[in-house]
Design a protein around this motif. Structure first.
Motif, PDB file in Angstrom:
ATOM      1  N   THR A  76       7.665  -6.455   1.657  1.00 23.36           N
ATOM      2  CA  THR A  76       6.335  -6.778   1.129  1.00 23.36           C
ATOM      3  C   THR A  76       6.433  -8.047   0.304  1.00 23.36           C
ATOM      4  O   THR A  76       7.252  -8.140  -0.620  1.00 23.36           O
ATOM      5  N   GLU A  82       0.688  -9.289   0.108  1.00 25.60           N
ATOM      6  CA  GLU A  82      -0.176  -8.776  -0.956  1.00 25.60           C
ATOM      7  C   GLU A  82      -0.398  -9.847  -2.012  1.00 25.60           C
ATOM      8  O   GLU A  82       0.353 -10.822  -2.089  1.00 25.60           O
ATOM      9  N   ASP A 140      -0.096  -0.966  -0.914  1.00 21.35           N
ATOM     10  CA  ASP A 140       0.083  -1.457  -2.290  1.00 21.35           C
ATOM     11  C   ASP A 140      -1.244  -1.966  -2.861  1.00 21.35           C
ATOM     12  O   ASP A 140      -1.457  -1.915  -4.078  1.00 21.35           O
ATOM     13  N   SER A 141      -2.127  -2.470  -1.983  1.00 28.62           N
ATOM     14  CA  SER A 141      -3.443  -2.913  -2.473  1.00 28.62           C
ATOM     15  C   SER A 141      -4.194  -1.745  -3.084  1.00 28.62           C
ATOM     16  O   SER A 141      -4.867  -1.892  -4.109  1.00 28.62           O
ATOM     17  N   ARG A 153       6.087   3.052   6.164  1.00 27.59           N
ATOM     18  CA  ARG A 153       6.218   2.158   5.002  1.00 27.59           C
ATOM     19  C   ARG A 153       6.679   0.767   5.462  1.00 27.59           C
ATOM     20  O   ARG A 153       7.429   0.659   6.437  1.00 27.59           O
ATOM     21  N   ILE A 203       9.859  -5.155  -2.375  1.00 25.56           N
ATOM     22  CA  ILE A 203       8.773  -6.049  -2.799  1.00 25.56           C
ATOM     23  C   ILE A 203       9.330  -7.325  -3.436  1.00 25.56           C
ATOM     24  O   ILE A 203      10.085  -7.269  -4.412  1.00 25.56           O
ATOM     25  N   LEU A 206       4.747  -3.091  -9.785  1.00 23.90           N
ATOM     26  CA  LEU A 206       5.226  -2.468  -8.534  1.00 23.90           C
ATOM     27  C   LEU A 206       6.525  -3.119  -8.065  1.00 23.90           C
ATOM     28  O   LEU A 206       7.456  -2.436  -7.621  1.00 23.90           O
ATOM     29  N   TYR A 232       0.677  -5.583  -9.604  1.00 21.72           N
ATOM     30  CA  TYR A 232       1.628  -6.033  -8.568  1.00 21.72           C
ATOM     31  C   TYR A 232       3.000  -6.317  -9.175  1.00 21.72           C
ATOM     32  O   TYR A 232       4.031  -5.975  -8.591  1.00 21.72           O
ATOM     33  N   GLU A 267      10.157  -1.422  -7.233  1.00 21.48           N
ATOM     34  CA  GLU A 267      10.746  -1.404  -5.885  1.00 21.48           C
ATOM     35  C   GLU A 267      11.278  -2.788  -5.516  1.00 21.48           C
ATOM     36  O   GLU A 267      10.764  -3.431  -4.590  1.00 21.48           O
ATOM     37  N   ASN A 296      -2.841   7.976  -0.913  1.00 17.99           N
ATOM     38  CA  ASN A 296      -2.218   6.820  -0.258  1.00 17.99           C
ATOM     39  C   ASN A 296      -1.099   7.272   0.687  1.00 17.99           C
ATOM     40  O   ASN A 296      -1.029   6.856   1.849  1.00 17.99           O
ATOM     41  N   GLN A 323      -1.692   7.993  -5.548  1.00 15.42           N
ATOM     42  CA  GLN A 323      -0.426   8.017  -4.802  1.00 15.42           C
ATOM     43  C   GLN A 323      -0.459   9.086  -3.711  1.00 15.42           C
ATOM     44  O   GLN A 323      -0.053   8.846  -2.571  1.00 15.42           O
ATOM     45  N   THR A 353      -2.831   1.058  -4.385  1.00 11.05           N
ATOM     46  CA  THR A 353      -2.160   1.417  -5.642  1.00 11.05           C
ATOM     47  C   THR A 353      -2.659   0.521  -6.769  1.00 11.05           C
ATOM     48  O   THR A 353      -2.960   0.981  -7.875  1.00 11.05           O
TER      49      THR A 353
END
Ligand code: Z5A
Length: 208
Positions: free
Chosen positions: A135, A11, A102-103, A131, A184, A176, A173, A180, A123, A120, A105
């Motif tokens: 990432t 991402e 994620d893109s 999942r 990520i 996010l 990003y 997480e 998605n 959300q 979100t």
């Protein structure tokens, strides 16, 4: 569906270097004897490639509303997950995706400012329980990324946004990743290609 493979997503903002790093890492993984499947979003299936054209390259889509955009990205992904990603993971393959949920979100939720709980919900509905295991977000000042991506000839509706939009995407990003941290990982996209590649390799080896 039971899964023995690994699902890795890349991402980041425009021109951050995802595609370049995916090519490098896939070359290394294949040299290592791994079976790797590379996918790009939106697209990756017959249905998804048609949606990609509507979302990105059709001049007739100029007036598309953010809500319609959100649903189309998720429609493409719903098809990709069930038709390609889940079967590949069940066969034990390593699946590498150039963008995933994620893109949505970040671009539709933070960039377009659509209602975050609605984004959300839609998605999550599109991906089900599919999942990513890891990432990798390549973080780069959008001013640098847009300069790198300049000069492409194909019309792309998604690439005609304001700098403010891309700044929000970048912050989205980073937020996010803060929420997480186990899944990520942020990489500094202003480093050399070789330095980023090495950091990605270390993170991948850990997951694989
Ligand atoms: N989108 C969305 O809104 N919602 C969603 O749910 C999804 C997507 C899935 C997808 O466009 C657009 O759709 C995107 C998000 C939105 N829109 N925008 N804006 P795409 O897939 O066609 O484009 P992209 O994903 O943004 O990728 P890109 O622009 O092609 O960039 P990239 O793949 O990250 O970069 P690259 O092609 O690897 O590198 C760009 C250039 O920089 C290239 O010349 C490289 O040689 C150079 N480069 C790369 N790394 C370096 C380093 N480290 N140093 C120097 N130069 C470098």
């Amino acid at each position: 569906m039971a899964r023995s493979g690994k699902f890795i997503t890349f991402e980041g903002g425009e021109g951050c270097g995802k595609t370049t790093q995916i090519e490098r890492v896939v070359t290394r993984l294949r040299a290592d004897g791994r079976t790797v499947l590379i996918l790009r979003e939106p697209g990756g299936t017959s249905v998804g490639e048609q949606i990609r054209h509507v979302l990105q390259h059709s001049q007739q889509s100029i007036g598309m509303l953010p809500e319609a955009e959100l649903l189309l990205f998720c429609a493409s992904r719903a098809q990709l997950v069930r038709e390609i990603i889940q079967p590949a993971l069940a066969e034990g393959k390593i699946v590498i995706a150039d963008r995933f949920f994620d893109s949505t979100t970040v671009y539709q939720g933070v960039g377009r400012k659509l209602n975050p709980p609605a984004v959300q919900f839609i998605n999550e509905f599109a991906i089900g329980d599919c999942r990513p295991d890891l990432t990798l977000v390549i973080d780069l000042d959008p001013r640098v990324g847009l300069e790198r991506a300049r000069g492409r000839e194909l019309f792309d509706r998604m690439e005609n946004q304001s700098l403010d939009f891309y700044d929000r995407v970048r912050q989205g990003y980073l937020a996010l990743a803060w929420q997480e941290p186990a899944r990520i990982k942020i990489l500094d996209g202003s480093q050399s290609l070789a330095a980023i590649e090495q950091q990605i390799w270390e993170l991948l080896r850990h997951v694989l």
